[in-house]
Design an enzyme around this catalytic site. Structure first.
Site, mmCIF file in Angstrom:
data_model
loop_
_atom_site.group_PDB
_atom_site.id
_atom_site.type_symbol
_atom_site.label_atom_id
_atom_site.label_comp_id
_atom_site.label_asym_id
_atom_site.label_seq_id
_atom_site.Cartn_x
_atom_site.Cartn_y
_atom_site.Cartn_z
ATOM 1 N N HIS A 261 0.844 -1.199 0.000
ATOM 2 C CA HIS A 261 0.000 0.000 0.000
ATOM 3 C C HIS A 261 0.879 1.249 0.000
ATOM 4 O O HIS A 261 2.052 1.178 0.347
ATOM 5 C CB HIS A 261 -0.808 0.094 1.304
ATOM 6 C CG HIS A 261 -1.696 -1.075 1.594
ATOM 7 N ND1 HIS A 261 -3.040 -1.045 1.352
ATOM 8 C CD2 HIS A 261 -1.427 -2.289 2.132
ATOM 9 C CE1 HIS A 261 -3.578 -2.200 1.736
ATOM 10 N NE2 HIS A 261 -2.636 -2.971 2.216
ATOM 11 N N TYR A 262 0.266 2.386 -0.317
ATOM 12 C CA TYR A 262 0.848 3.656 0.129
ATOM 13 C C TYR A 262 -0.117 4.290 1.110
ATOM 14 O O TYR A 262 -1.306 3.983 1.130
ATOM 15 C CB TYR A 262 1.241 4.579 -1.016
ATOM 16 C CG TYR A 262 0.186 5.121 -1.951
ATOM 17 C CD1 TYR A 262 -1.041 5.606 -1.513
ATOM 18 C CD2 TYR A 262 0.470 5.218 -3.308
ATOM 19 C CE1 TYR A 262 -1.967 6.137 -2.387
ATOM 20 C CE2 TYR A 262 -0.455 5.744 -4.202
ATOM 21 C CZ TYR A 262 -1.670 6.201 -3.736
ATOM 22 O OH TYR A 262 -2.600 6.727 -4.605
ATOM 23 N N THR A 263 0.436 5.180 1.955
ATOM 24 C CA THR A 263 -0.364 5.722 3.053
ATOM 25 C C THR A 263 -1.365 6.773 2.592
ATOM 26 O O THR A 263 -2.368 7.017 3.259
ATOM 27 C CB THR A 263 0.546 6.370 4.111
ATOM 28 O OG1 THR A 263 1.384 7.334 3.448
ATOM 29 C CG2 THR A 263 1.397 5.326 4.799
ATOM 30 N N GLU B 257 2.443 -0.745 4.569
ATOM 31 C CA GLU B 257 2.162 0.625 4.142
ATOM 32 C C GLU B 257 3.473 1.369 3.882
ATOM 33 O O GLU B 257 4.363 1.419 4.739
ATOM 34 C CB GLU B 257 1.390 1.382 5.231
ATOM 35 C CG GLU B 257 -0.056 0.942 5.409
ATOM 36 C CD GLU B 257 -1.012 1.590 4.397
ATOM 37 O OE1 GLU B 257 -0.560 2.407 3.574
ATOM 38 O OE2 GLU B 257 -2.218 1.263 4.463
ATOM 39 N N HIS C 168 -2.449 -3.220 -3.469
ATOM 40 C CA HIS C 168 -3.806 -3.018 -2.980
ATOM 41 C C HIS C 168 -4.758 -2.822 -4.165
ATOM 42 O O HIS C 168 -5.884 -3.309 -4.175
ATOM 43 C CB HIS C 168 -3.852 -1.808 -2.036
ATOM 44 C CG HIS C 168 -5.072 -1.748 -1.187
ATOM 45 N ND1 HIS C 168 -5.413 -0.646 -0.453
ATOM 46 C CD2 HIS C 168 -6.045 -2.668 -0.951
ATOM 47 C CE1 HIS C 168 -6.549 -0.892 0.199
ATOM 48 N NE2 HIS C 168 -6.959 -2.102 -0.089
ATOM 49 N N ASP D 206 -3.280 2.250 -5.009
ATOM 50 C CA ASP D 206 -1.965 2.132 -4.381
ATOM 51 C C ASP D 206 -1.358 0.734 -4.507
ATOM 52 O O ASP D 206 -2.102 -0.223 -4.629
ATOM 53 C CB ASP D 206 -2.052 2.534 -2.889
ATOM 54 C CG ASP D 206 -3.014 1.679 -2.063
ATOM 55 O OD1 ASP D 206 -4.112 1.380 -2.539
ATOM 56 O OD2 ASP D 206 -2.637 1.295 -0.934
#
Ligand SMILES: [Zn+2]
Length: 243
Positions: free
Chosen positions: A27-29, A94, A136, A146
């Site tokens: 993921h990215y935040t 993340e 994700h 993401d």
């Protein structure tokens, strides 16, 4: 790998019976910095509490928020290769990044280096197959983008984290839409078996492109995308597709 376990998230429960860890979801935040992301990932009073097993800052610092054995809440409504409870099957990681709406930027070398080391440990510890390192956006293409097209999937696949085709077939004619759908489904995406080009198919194609054809984020079935689709479908290990 050095893990910072200063902060722990209460947002987890038990993995479903019989569902073992066999997958990593990246993921990215979608937030400006690690502090803001951390606050969200450990907040148990949010309307929809969320968490991830690991949070990796831009400088490569790795925070472990939830132990691997627990079911962290990072996937949300999702699907991959017949499984809808992806949280029970996966480790969620993340990466701090502002995301597509907030100033999406390349993942810094220190962050990627830390991730490589962490993935190496996770792959060994849980015997995670190369094909099971996913975005994700792969498991929730309707909702998520993401970690996005700037994530270096090809580099990571060369280290055994994810699949990347060596060569791609020449595609001479435009593939039928149902053939495109069949390839997406064979790879693992949630996609209706039949239908024309519609917004849902566009989202799935974009998710595929963010992972396997980042140079052509068209959301369309162009020749390059069709070629990559065939190559990835051909190398994806067999799984039992529901009828
Ligand atoms: Zn995500």
């Amino acid at each position: 790998v050095k893990l910072d376990r200063t902060y722990r998230s209460p947002n987890y429960n038990a993995r479903a019976a019989g569902k073992d860890i066999d997958c990593v979801i990246l993921h990215y935040t979608n937030l400006p910095d690690a502090v803001t992301a951390l606050a969200m990932l450990i907040d148990d009073r949010a309307d929809r509490p969320v968490s991830a097993h690991y949070l990796i800052d831009l400088d490569g610092r790795i925070l472990q928020l939830v132990d691997d054995e627990h079911r962290a809440w990072h996937a949300g409504v999702s699907y991959w290769q017949g499984e809808t409870d992806m949280n029970s099957r996966s480790i969620g990681i993340e990466l701090v990044n502002r995301g597509h709406q907030g100033g999406y930027h390349a993942f810094p070398a220190a962050q990627l280096e830390a991730l490589k080391h962490l993935l190496g440990e996770l792959k060994t510890r849980h015997a995670i197959p190369a094909a099971r390192f996913l975005a994700h956006s792969d498991i929730a293409p309707e909702r998520k983008e993401d970690p996005g097209e700037l994530f270096p999937w090809q580099d990571f696949a060369q280290l055994g984290f994810g699949l990347w085709p060596e060569t791609c077939p020449e595609v001479e004619k435009i593939l039928e839409m149902d053939v495109i759908r069949g390839l997406l489904r064979r790879i693992g995406y949630a996609c209706a078996a039949t239908g024309g080009y519609d917004p849902a198919l566009r989202r799935v194609l974009l998710a595929f492109q963010r992972h396997w054809a980042p140079d052509t984020l068209s959301g369309l079935t162009d020749a390059l995308t069709a070629s990559r689709l065939q190559a990835v479908a051909a190398m994806m290990p067999h799984w039992e597709q529901p009828q």
